[in-house]
Design a protein around this motif. Sequence first.
Motif, PDB file in Angstrom:
ATOM      1  N   ALA A 247       0.823  -1.209   0.000  1.00  0.00           N
ATOM      2  CA  ALA A 247       0.000   0.000   0.000  1.00  0.00           C
ATOM      3  C   ALA A 247       0.854   1.254   0.000  1.00  0.00           C
ATOM      4  O   ALA A 247       0.507   2.262  -0.637  1.00  0.00           O
ATOM      5  CB  ALA A 247      -0.924  -0.016   1.218  1.00  0.00           C
ATOM      6  N   ALA A 248       1.993   1.222   0.699  1.00  0.00           N
ATOM      7  CA  ALA A 248       2.882   2.385   0.720  1.00  0.00           C
ATOM      8  C   ALA A 248       3.557   2.593  -0.635  1.00  0.00           C
ATOM      9  O   ALA A 248       3.767   3.732  -1.059  1.00  0.00           O
ATOM     10  CB  ALA A 248       3.930   2.214   1.815  1.00  0.00           C
ATOM     11  N   LEU A 254      -5.991   5.512   1.497  1.00  0.00           N
ATOM     12  CA  LEU A 254      -7.120   4.987   2.260  1.00  0.00           C
ATOM     13  C   LEU A 254      -6.800   3.622   2.867  1.00  0.00           C
ATOM     14  O   LEU A 254      -7.210   3.322   3.995  1.00  0.00           O
ATOM     15  CB  LEU A 254      -8.360   4.898   1.367  1.00  0.00           C
ATOM     16  CG  LEU A 254      -8.903   6.223   0.838  1.00  0.00           C
ATOM     17  CD1 LEU A 254     -10.118   5.986  -0.052  1.00  0.00           C
ATOM     18  CD2 LEU A 254      -9.270   7.157   1.979  1.00  0.00           C
ATOM     19  N   ILE A 255      -6.080   2.815   2.128  1.00  0.00           N
ATOM     20  CA  ILE A 255      -5.686   1.509   2.668  1.00  0.00           C
ATOM     21  C   ILE A 255      -4.721   1.683   3.838  1.00  0.00           C
ATOM     22  O   ILE A 255      -4.807   0.976   4.855  1.00  0.00           O
ATOM     23  CB  ILE A 255      -5.061   0.644   1.561  1.00  0.00           C
ATOM     24  CG1 ILE A 255      -6.079   0.383   0.450  1.00  0.00           C
ATOM     25  CG2 ILE A 255      -4.555  -0.673   2.123  1.00  0.00           C
ATOM     26  CD1 ILE A 255      -7.244  -0.469   0.855  1.00  0.00           C
ATOM     27  N   LEU A 256      -3.789   2.630   3.720  1.00  0.00           N
ATOM     28  CA  LEU A 256      -2.868   2.894   4.832  1.00  0.00           C
ATOM     29  C   LEU A 256      -3.624   3.355   6.075  1.00  0.00           C
ATOM     30  O   LEU A 256      -3.326   2.919   7.196  1.00  0.00           O
ATOM     31  CB  LEU A 256      -1.842   3.955   4.412  1.00  0.00           C
ATOM     32  CG  LEU A 256      -0.743   3.511   3.445  1.00  0.00           C
ATOM     33  CD1 LEU A 256       0.108   4.700   3.042  1.00  0.00           C
ATOM     34  CD2 LEU A 256       0.126   2.435   4.065  1.00  0.00           C
ATOM     35  N   VAL A 260      -3.512   1.309   9.656  1.00  0.00           N
ATOM     36  CA  VAL A 260      -2.987   1.956  10.861  1.00  0.00           C
ATOM     37  C   VAL A 260      -4.086   2.098  11.907  1.00  0.00           C
ATOM     38  O   VAL A 260      -3.838   1.949  13.114  1.00  0.00           O
ATOM     39  CB  VAL A 260      -2.376   3.324  10.498  1.00  0.00           C
ATOM     40  CG1 VAL A 260      -1.951   4.074  11.749  1.00  0.00           C
ATOM     41  CG2 VAL A 260      -1.172   3.132   9.572  1.00  0.00           C
ATOM     42  N   THR A 261      -5.316   2.362  11.474  1.00  0.00           N
ATOM     43  CA  THR A 261      -6.416   2.489  12.434  1.00  0.00           C
ATOM     44  C   THR A 261      -6.723   1.153  13.104  1.00  0.00           C
ATOM     45  O   THR A 261      -6.970   1.098  14.315  1.00  0.00           O
ATOM     46  CB  THR A 261      -7.665   3.026  11.730  1.00  0.00           C
ATOM     47  OG1 THR A 261      -7.352   4.275  11.106  1.00  0.00           O
ATOM     48  CG2 THR A 261      -8.799   3.230  12.720  1.00  0.00           C
ATOM     49  N   LYS A 262      -6.694   0.074  12.329  1.00  0.00           N
ATOM     50  CA  LYS A 262      -6.960  -1.244  12.900  1.00  0.00           C
ATOM     51  C   LYS A 262      -5.848  -1.695  13.835  1.00  0.00           C
ATOM     52  O   LYS A 262      -6.106  -2.295  14.890  1.00  0.00           O
ATOM     53  CB  LYS A 262      -7.139  -2.259  11.771  1.00  0.00           C
ATOM     54  CG  LYS A 262      -8.386  -2.073  10.931  1.00  0.00           C
ATOM     55  CD  LYS A 262      -9.634  -2.502  11.663  1.00  0.00           C
ATOM     56  CE  LYS A 262     -10.845  -2.421  10.751  1.00  0.00           C
ATOM     57  NZ  LYS A 262     -12.098  -2.862  11.427  1.00  0.00           N
ATOM     58  N   PRO A 277       7.034   1.658   6.496  1.00  0.00           N
ATOM     59  CA  PRO A 277       6.167   2.315   5.498  1.00  0.00           C
ATOM     60  C   PRO A 277       6.504   3.777   5.245  1.00  0.00           C
ATOM     61  O   PRO A 277       6.368   4.252   4.108  1.00  0.00           O
ATOM     62  CB  PRO A 277       4.770   2.159   6.108  1.00  0.00           C
ATOM     63  CG  PRO A 277       4.859   0.940   6.956  1.00  0.00           C
ATOM     64  CD  PRO A 277       6.253   0.943   7.514  1.00  0.00           C
ATOM     65  N   LEU A 278       6.955   4.513   6.256  1.00  0.00           N
ATOM     66  CA  LEU A 278       7.292   5.917   6.049  1.00  0.00           C
ATOM     67  C   LEU A 278       8.481   6.063   5.100  1.00  0.00           C
ATOM     68  O   LEU A 278       8.474   6.921   4.199  1.00  0.00           O
ATOM     69  CB  LEU A 278       7.588   6.581   7.391  1.00  0.00           C
ATOM     70  CG  LEU A 278       7.961   8.065   7.353  1.00  0.00           C
ATOM     71  CD1 LEU A 278       6.856   8.877   6.694  1.00  0.00           C
ATOM     72  CD2 LEU A 278       8.256   8.582   8.754  1.00  0.00           C
ATOM     73  N   LYS A 279       9.512   5.253   5.271  1.00  0.00           N
ATOM     74  CA  LYS A 279      10.669   5.324   4.368  1.00  0.00           C
ATOM     75  C   LYS A 279      10.291   4.935   2.944  1.00  0.00           C
ATOM     76  O   LYS A 279      10.808   5.520   1.977  1.00  0.00           O
ATOM     77  CB  LYS A 279      11.776   4.419   4.898  1.00  0.00           C
ATOM     78  CG  LYS A 279      12.416   4.891   6.187  1.00  0.00           C
ATOM     79  CD  LYS A 279      13.552   3.961   6.600  1.00  0.00           C
ATOM     80  CE  LYS A 279      14.201   4.451   7.899  1.00  0.00           C
ATOM     81  NZ  LYS A 279      15.297   3.548   8.343  1.00  0.00           N
TER      82      LYS A 279
END
Length: 534
Positions: A247-248, A254-256, A260-262, A277-279
Motif C-alpha cells: 500500500a505504501a 485509504l488503505i494505509l 494503521v487504524t486497525k 512504510p514511512l521510508k
Amino acid sequence: MRIFIYFEGSCELFDVSPTQTVRAMKQMLKENFLVQLPDDNHVQYFLELTYGGATLQDSWALCDVGINSGSAIRCLIKSEQNPVIHVFNAVTGETIPVMGSETLLHMSVAGLKTLVSMQCGLPVSAFRLSSLAGVQLYDCNQLQHYGTAVGATLRLDSWDGWVDFLHGCLLGHSLTVQSHLSDEKVVMRFQLRVALYIAAFLGHLDLADWLLERGVHAEEPVGVHPYRQWCHQTAHQDTGKCPIHVAAENNQLLILKLFVTKKPLTLACQDFGGRDPLKITIQHGHRDCVRYLANKMCSVVSLPNISLPMRIYLQMQRWMSLGQKRVSSVKCQYGGDSLKAWVVDMLLVDGFSQSKMSSKCRKADIEPRGGIRAKALQPLPPISNLLSLSHLPFKRTPHQKRHIFQPVNPSDFKEMQKRHKLDRKEERLNKINEGDKRGTSTLPPITMGNLSRPVFVGASPKPSKILTASLKSSHHCGHTPSENAIYCLSIASTFTEKPWFKQLSIARTLIRKCVPSRIPPTWTGPFQISSLSA
C-alpha cells in the motif's frame, strides 16, 4: 479548405479535402517536409498530429473532429520504446509489456518476477513464469540461460483452481473470494494473505476491511505456498513483503489509514530491506502518504493513566507481540492446532515434482458439500424400443403402484378440456384480485415494437436522424447505444482546448460516422450512464 500545419518551428499552409483522413495527412507531411524516421528495432518513431489538445487517430477524417478552414494542427515526431519481453497473463488474459533495455535479458528470473508483480498486482508466490513451449523458468537462473530473445513472449500461470479466486480479488468482490477459498485450512490462510496483498495493491477498501475482520494481519508477510514451506530457503525475497508495504509503494492512502487504524503496530513493520512504510513512501515520493505517516509517528498515544509517544508505544506493542508469538508456538508444539504444513502434506520441489501451477480451473465436486451423494440417472431406452414394448402386457411388481388405464370417449375429453380452461381463468382472476388487495397490479408484457423512440427537441435540426444513426452504428459494431455514446463523449473530451458544446458536436459527428466500431471489448470509459441525461 486551407489549414495551417506547425512543424519544428515552421508554419505552412495546405489545401486539403474535408474528408481526408489523418493517415493520408501524415503521408503528405512526410513528403512535403522530407521527414525521415529512424529505423530502430528497439525504439519506434512516428508522426503525431494534435488538434485542440487531443491526438488525432489515423482512421479519423478531418471533418469528423470539427477541423474547419483556417484551423491550426501541430505535427510532432514521437518515439515509443518497444517492450523487451511480453508476459501473457493466463489469469486475466492480458499481455504485460516489460520495458527496459537489452540488459534486461541478463537479469535473473527472480528480478523479472518482481517487475511483473509490480505491474499485475499478484504476489510472486502466487504465480510462475514459463516459456510458450512449457519450460518453467526458475528464480535462480538468468533469462539468457533459456534462450530468451528481445520481443519474446513468456507465460504467467497461477495455482490450479485459483483463477476464479484471483478474479474476485482483482475485482474486489469479497463474496467471490469467500466462495472460492480452499477447503484445506493452511491453503485457505495463504489465500487470505494473497487476497489482502492484492487489495492493498489495487486499493479495494471493502475487501481489505473484510479480510482484516477475518483475522488477516497487514504486517504479516504473504510467504510461500504451504506446499513449499519445507523449501523456504530458496524462496523469493519478495515473499517477505507485507500488505502495508504494498500500500505504501502504490500510494494507497485509504488503505494505509485502514491498516494503521486497525493496528498501529503496522507503522513499525519493516520489509526485507529494513524499511518501514514511512521510508517507502519517502523513496517513492508519495506526498499525501508521507504527510499522514509522519503525523502518526509524531503523535502521542493517550492511555488511561499515562500518555506515551508513538515510538515508545510501538516498541511496547512489539515486545507484546513477540511474547504472544512465543506462547502460541509453545501451545502448538504441545498439541495445539498449527497452521503450518505437516510432513504428510504435499511437498513441491522445483525440478523434482510435477508443478501444480498451470491455471487450471477447479474441478466440479462429485459429492455436494452437504455429504449426500447425487444419484446417477438411469439412461432412458430408445423410442423405438418403447413403441415395440407398448403391445406387451403390463406386469406390476410388489413395490409398484397399480395403474388402471380406461378408454376415454371423445365427448368426455372435450368436456375435460373446457373445465381445464375454466379453471385456468378462475386462477388468473384470483391472482388479479389478490394483487388489487395488496395494492399492486400486473402489467402486460412490453415489446420493443410498441415503444416509441425518444426525440431530443432543440439538439439539432433533425435529432431523430442522429439517434437512428447511433442505433444503426451500435447494431453494426455489436454495442449498445449508451456504450457508443459514452465512448464518443470520452473521445470528444480529449479536445481540452475546445468548449463543451463543441466537444458535444464532435461526439455527435463521431456517432454518425460509425467511429464507435473500434471500441475494445472490455472498455468501460470514464463517463457514467447518468452523465448522458445531463
